[in-house]
Design an enzyme around this catalytic site. Structure first.
Site, PDB file in Angstrom:
ATOM      1  N   ASP A   1      55.545   1.986   1.413  1.00  0.00           N
ATOM      2  CA  ASP A   1      54.535   3.494   1.760  1.00  0.00           C
ATOM      3  C   ASP A   1      55.199   4.776   0.843  1.00  0.00           C
ATOM      4  OD1 ASP A   1      56.647   3.128   4.070  1.00  0.00           O
ATOM      5  OD2 ASP A   1      56.777   5.091   4.503  1.00  0.00           O
ATOM      6  N   GLU A   2      54.533   5.632   0.791  1.00  0.00           N
ATOM      7  CA  GLU A   2      55.016   6.287   0.097  1.00  0.00           C
ATOM      8  C   GLU A   2      56.246   6.017  -1.523  1.00  0.00           C
ATOM      9  OE1 GLU A   2      55.381  10.253   2.014  1.00  0.00           O
ATOM     10  OE2 GLU A   2      55.510   8.524   3.947  1.00  0.00           O
ATOM     11  N   ILE A   3      55.607   5.637  -1.871  1.00  0.00           N
ATOM     12  CA  ILE A   3      55.835   5.269  -3.443  1.00  0.00           C
ATOM     13  C   ILE A   3      56.289   7.097  -4.537  1.00  0.00           C
ATOM     14  CG2 ILE A   3      55.962   4.018  -5.266  1.00  0.00           C
ATOM     15  CD1 ILE A   3      54.792   1.475  -3.965  1.00  0.00           C
TER      16      ILE A   3
END
Length: 288
Positions: free
Chosen positions: A55-57
């Site tokens: 998530d949330e790269i």
């Protein structure tokens, strides 16, 4: 490196909060370390699932690496980087007889995502946290099982402001914007949690792909001194609505019954040494 250097645009940040750092998909050492970690975790925990994150790269972090800069300048993309990472880890996890859980971003992020062909539905579960029932619908309509952790309903850390100091958005003549600085505010009350139907808007077939829900207490502003109160009894409200439903036989929400039940349960927890948050004054327990 500092997560948001002075003058840096938000989209070019090196992390979404301090501190910085991501795994590098082009570094062979990444997979040597990860395979050791995955092996150890699957040895320690017998459950049939392994949560692989994704998530949330933050693309600014990857773009700061010289090897990745070269990869991108030669026609590679950020999404291709993520596919390299998934293709290098998912088969190993499944070889250990584990179903892989990813955060929804791995497939639904606007900028960095893999093609669904990389994620076989029989081996993949997606956990959703954005956009409430809309993203749940996107996941199950694509044939994937879903775990619902909507930040609009199930994030227990919301409503306590921001933890990053000297934030210019807080320097205002009027009310502090964005729910007092909390990106996912306001605070999620037990009623908010109890009210949520994690299969809202789904067909009967789609609803069967929603295998459950999970509350989340992220730890930027939580430590042992507040742990019990942040979790309990709000998580009990979630447990009741997922196990027993939140409506009576006539279809009405069971708020009155649930209030009395959860209030009594809260005092039972306190009697056992759990610092659960009060729902009502003690008078309401003695005069239901």
């Amino acid at each position: 490196m500092f997560w948001l250097p002075p003058g840096t645009q938000w989209e070019d940040r090196l992390a979404s909060e301090p501190g910085t750092g991501q795994l590098n998909p082009l570094n062979p050492k990444t997979y040597q370390v990860l395979k050791n970690v995955i092996h150890d975790v699957t040895t320690l925990f017998p459950e049939g699932f392994y949560h692989a994150g994704a998530d949330e790269i933050v693309s600014g972090c990857w773009k700061a690496d010289p090897n990745i800069q070269s990869f991108l300048s030669n026609g590679g993309t950020l999404s291709h980087l993520l596919e390299i990472f998934v293709n290098s880890t998912l088969p190993y996890i499944t070889s250990l007889n584990r179903t892989v859980v990813y955060w929804e971003d791995v497939m639904l992020d606007a900028d960095v995502k893999v093609d669904p062909s990389v994620l076989p539905p029989e081996n993949t579960i997606l956990q959703t946290w954005n956009d409430g029932p809309n993203n749940t619908k996107r996941i199950v309509s694509a044939g994937y099982r879903a775990i619902v952790s909507s930040s609009d309903f199930y994030y227990l850390d919301c409503g306590h402001g921001d933890f990053v100091g000297n934030d210019s958005k807080d320097d205002t003549l009027g009310p502090v914007p964005n729910n007092g600085g909390s990106w996912c505010g306001p605070f999620k009350t037990w009623q908010t949690i109890y009210n949520y139907d994690i299969t809202y808007g789904l067909t009967e077939t789609e609803a069967k792909l929603v295998i459950g829900g999970e509350v989340a207490l992220w730890s930027e502003q939580a430590d042992p001194t507040v742990l019990d109160a942040r979790i309990w009894p709000r998580t009990s409200a979630m447990a009741e609505t997922l196990w027993s439903g939140n409506r009576d036989e006539s279809g009405k929400k069971r708020y009155a019954e649930a209030t009395d039940r959860l209030n009594e349960w809260r005092y039972r927890m306190v009697s056992r040494g759990i610092g659960a948050e009060p729902l009502q004054p003690l008078w309401c327990v003695t005069h239901p």
